[in-house]
Design a protein around this motif. Structure first.
Motif, PDB file in Angstrom:
ATOM      1  N   LEU B  46      61.324  27.594  46.647  1.00 24.71           N
ATOM      2  CA  LEU B  46      60.937  28.700  45.621  1.00 24.71           C
ATOM      3  C   LEU B  46      60.995  28.110  44.183  1.00 24.71           C
ATOM      4  N   MET B  47      60.126  28.393  43.562  1.00 28.51           N
ATOM      5  CA  MET B  47      60.086  28.009  42.055  1.00 28.51           C
ATOM      6  C   MET B  47      60.617  28.868  41.107  1.00 28.51           C
ATOM      7  N   ALA B  48      59.936  30.377  41.340  1.00 29.02           N
ATOM      8  CA  ALA B  48      60.344  31.015  40.345  1.00 29.02           C
ATOM      9  C   ALA B  48      60.020  32.581  40.982  1.00 29.02           C
ATOM     10  N   THR B  49      60.373  33.605  40.349  1.00 28.76           N
ATOM     11  CA  THR B  49      60.145  35.066  40.832  1.00 28.76           C
ATOM     12  C   THR B  49      59.445  35.657  39.844  1.00 28.76           C
ATOM     13  N   SER B  50      58.226  36.106  39.878  1.00 30.32           N
ATOM     14  CA  SER B  50      57.465  36.834  38.869  1.00 30.32           C
ATOM     15  C   SER B  50      57.645  38.280  38.901  1.00 30.32           C
ATOM     16  N   ASN B  51      58.046  38.935  37.866  1.00 28.09           N
ATOM     17  CA  ASN B  51      58.093  40.314  37.611  1.00 28.09           C
ATOM     18  C   ASN B  51      57.322  40.854  36.971  1.00 28.09           C
ATOM     19  N   GLU B  52      56.656  41.950  37.215  1.00 29.25           N
ATOM     20  CA  GLU B  52      55.607  42.784  36.630  1.00 29.25           C
ATOM     21  C   GLU B  52      56.223  43.390  35.399  1.00 29.25           C
ATOM     22  N   GLY B  53      55.520  42.842  34.129  1.00 27.74           N
ATOM     23  CA  GLY B  53      56.320  43.741  32.887  1.00 27.74           C
ATOM     24  C   GLY B  53      57.549  43.091  32.366  1.00 27.74           C
ATOM     25  N   ASN B  70      52.987  34.495  34.369  1.00 28.25           N
ATOM     26  CA  ASN B  70      52.850  35.963  33.355  1.00 28.25           C
ATOM     27  C   ASN B  70      52.428  36.739  34.767  1.00 28.25           C
ATOM     28  N   HIS B  71      52.956  38.034  34.497  1.00 31.15           N
ATOM     29  CA  HIS B  71      52.682  38.931  35.481  1.00 31.15           C
ATOM     30  C   HIS B  71      52.242  40.112  34.866  1.00 31.15           C
ATOM     31  N   ALA B  72      51.136  40.144  34.159  1.00 38.28           N
ATOM     32  CA  ALA B  72      50.513  41.201  33.375  1.00 38.28           C
ATOM     33  C   ALA B  72      50.059  42.589  34.077  1.00 38.28           C
ATOM     34  N   SER B  73      49.680  42.531  35.237  1.00 34.16           N
ATOM     35  CA  SER B  73      49.527  43.760  36.153  1.00 34.16           C
ATOM     36  C   SER B  73      50.218  43.815  37.410  1.00 34.16           C
ATOM     37  N   LEU B  74      49.892  44.871  37.880  1.00 29.51           N
ATOM     38  CA  LEU B  74      50.670  45.149  39.361  1.00 29.51           C
ATOM     39  C   LEU B  74      49.780  44.517  40.534  1.00 29.51           C
ATOM     40  N   THR B  75      48.771  43.774  40.185  1.00 28.88           N
ATOM     41  CA  THR B  75      48.170  43.013  41.215  1.00 28.88           C
ATOM     42  C   THR B  75      47.638  41.429  40.828  1.00 28.88           C
TER      43      THR B  75
END
Lengths: 112, 117
Positions: B46-53, B70-75
């Protein structure tokens, strides 16, 4: 620290036999454990999830056991087929984290 | 069919190039996505957890300025490997838990093979 061992890097079995893969863990007590299949050059595919209060779970030719005393899970494929050849990964929840910790995998080859 | 799509499937580029990898959840919203790295015959790290917003959470030893998430949207989550070098060559895989909780069964993309010359 948390540690997962899948004690066979590779396993070869004859078609039709039952394949048994082992996953051992130390230094923590996960609430559940998961098994995945990974084919070369592809992402893993979820197979089964078993919770700590479940001793055994089945899905078609697959069976998983979870022994929290031994800190071990066994993954069985009955009536194995060449198409079952792949790498199988066990994964456990990471303590205090919202993600999974994966074992190194066992590469299964079913020989026709 | 696939529920998580990852693009591109492979990239070959010169040292110093920045490479962007996309991970999309196709039929569900993913507030959380995960980025893994896998070396040959090794397991997923695991490198990282991407969190929306919000900002991504990086694992120990992973340079956040090197691997931009970058997690710019929910998809959609993207991983950019900045100024890539040969040692960054690896198989990068994303995943998303359908239920939003990281400990639930995860749907994985088919990975991106990155080769830096």
């Amino acid at each position: 620290s948390q540690k997962i061992e899948q004690n066979s890097e590779a396993l070869n079995i004859q078609e039709g036999k039952t394949a048994t893969l082992t996953c051992n863990y130390t230094n923590y007590s996960p609430a559940y454990l998961q098994w995945y299949r990974q084919d070369p050059g592809r992402g893993p595919v979820f197979l089964l999830l078993i919770r700590e209060n479940e001793k055994e779970k089945r899905k078609e030719r697959l069976k998983v056991t979870f022994d929290t005393t031994l800190k071990q899970s066994l993954f069985h494929i009955t009536a194995s087929q060449p198409a079952d050849s792949a790498t199988y990964l066990c994964a456990l929840e990471r303590t205090g984290a919202n993600n999974l910790f994966f074992g190194t995998g066992t590469r299964l080859t079913v020989i026709p | 069919g696939a529920v998580v799509s990852q693009h591109p499937s492979w990239v070959i580029c010169k040292s110093g190039t920045s490479v962007k990898i996309e991970c999309r959840s196709l039929d569900f919203q993913a507030t959380t996505m995960f980025w893994y790295r896998q070396f040959p015959k090794q397991s997923l790290m695991l490198m990282a957890t991407s969190n929306e917003g919000s900002k991504a959470t990086y694992e120990q030893g992973v340079e956040k300025d090197k691997f931009l998430i970058n997690h710019a949207s929910l998809t959609l989550s993207t991983l950019t490997v900045t100024s890539a070098h040969p040692e960054d060559s690896s198989f990068y895989i994303c995943s998303a838990p359908r239920g939003g909780t990281g400990n639930q069964p995860q749907h994985f993309g088919d990975g991106t093979r990155l080769s830096i010359l």
